[in-house]
Design an enzyme around this catalytic site. Structure first.
Site, PDB file in Angstrom:
ATOM      1  N   TYR A   1       0.077  25.553 -12.695  1.00  0.00           N
ATOM      2  CA  TYR A   1       0.783  25.834 -13.383  1.00  0.00           C
ATOM      3  C   TYR A   1       0.286  26.502 -14.830  1.00  0.00           C
ATOM      4  O   TYR A   1       1.081  26.997 -15.750  1.00  0.00           O
ATOM      5  CB  TYR A   1       1.980  24.911 -13.907  1.00  0.00           C
ATOM      6  CG  TYR A   1       3.022  24.708 -12.757  1.00  0.00           C
ATOM      7  CD1 TYR A   1       3.880  26.028 -12.420  1.00  0.00           C
ATOM      8  CD2 TYR A   1       3.121  23.820 -11.896  1.00  0.00           C
ATOM      9  CE1 TYR A   1       4.541  26.103 -11.155  1.00  0.00           C
ATOM     10  CE2 TYR A   1       4.167  24.064 -10.873  1.00  0.00           C
ATOM     11  CZ  TYR A   1       4.705  24.995 -10.575  1.00  0.00           C
ATOM     12  OH  TYR A   1       5.831  24.958  -9.508  1.00  0.00           O
TER      13      TYR A   1
ATOM     14  N   ASP B   1       3.538   1.755  12.691  1.00  0.00           N
ATOM     15  CA  ASP B   1       4.234   1.728  13.866  1.00  0.00           C
ATOM     16  C   ASP B   1       3.092   1.450  14.879  1.00  0.00           C
ATOM     17  O   ASP B   1       1.797   1.893  14.184  1.00  0.00           O
ATOM     18  CB  ASP B   1       4.520   3.371  14.062  1.00  0.00           C
ATOM     19  CG  ASP B   1       5.673   3.667  13.230  1.00  0.00           C
ATOM     20  OD1 ASP B   1       6.593   2.882  13.052  1.00  0.00           O
ATOM     21  OD2 ASP B   1       5.912   4.904  12.964  1.00  0.00           O
TER      22      ASP B   1
ATOM     23  N   GLU C   1       3.999   1.336   6.268  1.00  0.00           N
ATOM     24  CA  GLU C   1       3.794   2.734   6.515  1.00  0.00           C
ATOM     25  C   GLU C   1       4.724   3.631   5.797  1.00  0.00           C
ATOM     26  O   GLU C   1       4.616   4.749   5.299  1.00  0.00           O
ATOM     27  CB  GLU C   1       3.794   2.925   8.128  1.00  0.00           C
ATOM     28  CG  GLU C   1       3.670   4.555   8.312  1.00  0.00           C
ATOM     29  CD  GLU C   1       3.659   4.602  10.004  1.00  0.00           C
ATOM     30  OE1 GLU C   1       3.645   6.010  10.285  1.00  0.00           O
ATOM     31  OE2 GLU C   1       3.376   3.616  10.754  1.00  0.00           O
TER      32      GLU C   1
END
Length: 374
Positions: free
Chosen positions: A116, A254, A202
């Site tokens: 920016y 997972d 996670e």
């Protein structure tokens, strides 16, 4: 079930520095963790940039087009030429100049802030990110040594206090949904906790559910999430907490190939080459507490809680099996082979089929109590 005894067993197995029995006092780490010689690295960065600029000036003086290579640890090779790609060459020089100023003045900026400062010239955040990461390889230093920070996305909650880089006191129990991981992890100090262990989750959705279920208070733990694949700052924070506090770290991901990979990034580091852009590679003390594919049979998870492996899943699982850290860990290898042989995978949410609070009230306490981690 004896959770404190199980955690103490893990602590001893990992060589943790501090015992965390019931009523144990808070652990405090008062000094900054400085794994590298910052003054030496600062001089190296400044000198290297000035040498590059000097060679460019010399080339122009010889009426030659200057060249810079970005995809190597050497400053001698060439890929970007002022004559063939003047715009990209100008971007490289501008970012080099920005970095030189940051390092010389001991100030810091995020990659987003760099973009920016001149978005019209840079064109996109992706270009800035790519050039900054390539410059860290060119200068052969971790990206943090360029005084360029990443914007954090991870969250942390629990009995953890510290003073941040600006001198502000941070209480990680104060924010209901977790505190944002600090951007300048290396500069935090006065770290203090009464926690027995760290639980890395996670997904943010599971992280928030566990907060709601009172896991932090029930287990006296710190919880953190990288919201999927962890960002640099989340990994750095966990590394700093381990170095300073020496308390066990358990990972809940997972039970699929991509969950295993996320756990592996925490434990073994990313597969992004030998040069780490953050100067931090691995945290081998991390232990995978679940979800394990073997939980399907052990817990009786119904068919509707299981998902079929896709071609992408199988490809990733086979790729994992080729990695050294899997080949040397029989338990981890067996879990991945189980996914491939059974052709199913499971997510953390599969435990909802066994009860709304099964994860927090049954699964985690039992796993910790019987020390069922990999």
């Amino acid at each position: 079930m004896d959770l404190p005894f199980a955690i103490e067993t893990l602590r001893l197995a990992l060589g943790c520095q501090h015992g965390r029995g019931s009523g144990a006092p808070a652990i405090t780490c008062e000094t900054e963790n400085q794994p590298i010689d910052e003054s030496h690295t600062k001089l190296k960065v400044i000198t290297s940039i000035e040498n590059i600029l000097q060679r460019i000036v010399q080339a122009i003086g010889r009426k030659e087009y200057p060249k810079i290579e970005l995809n190597s640890n050497s400053i001698r090779s060439v890929t970007t030429c002022m004559s063939t790609n003047p715009h990209k060459f100008g971007i490289i020089l501008q970012i080099l100049s920005e970095i030189h100023g940051l390092v010389q003045s001991d100030s810091f900026a995020t990659k987003r802030e760099l973009y920016y400062r001149d978005p019209e010239v840079y064109g996109s955040q992706r270009i800035v990110d790519s050039v900054v990461n390539s410059l860290s390889k060119l200068l052969n230093v971790p990206r943090i040594s360029l005084n360029v920070l990443s914007t954090s996305k991870g969250l942390v909650i629990g009995p953890l206090n510290y003073t941040d880089a600006q001198g502000k006191f941070i209480d990680c129990n104060a924010a209901q949904g977790g505190c944002l991981v600090p951007q300048h992890v290396r500069k935090i100090r006065n770290i203090q906790t009464t926690a027995s262990f760290i639980l890395v989750v996670e997904k943010d959705s599971t992280f928030q559910k566990l907060i709601y279920d009172g896991v932090v208070r029930k287990f006296n733990c710190i919880m953190a999430t990288g919201k999927g694949m962890p960002d640099i700052n989340t990994r750095l924070l966990l590394g700093k907490l381990w170095d300073c506090l020496g308390i066990p770290i358990l990972a809940l991901v997972d039970g699929d190939p991509f969950g295993v990979e996320i756990m592996a990034v925490y434990r073994y580091g990313p597969l992004s080459g030998t040069h780490s852009e953050d100067g931090f590679t691995s945290l081998p003390v991390v232990r995978w507490i679940g979800i394990h594919p073997s939980d399907v049979a052990n817990l009786g998870i119904p068919q509707e809680g299981q998902l079929a492996m896709t071609a992408r899943d199988r490809a990733r699982a086979n790729d994992l099996l080729k990695r050294d850290y899997v080949q040397t860990n029989p338990e981890l290898r067996d879990q991945i082979n189980l996914m491939l042989n059974s052709d199913y995978k499971v997510e953390i949410e599969c435990l909802d089929f066994l009860g709304d609070e099964y994860l927090s009230k049954v699964y985690l306490p039992n796993k910790i109590s019987v020390r069922m981690w990999i």
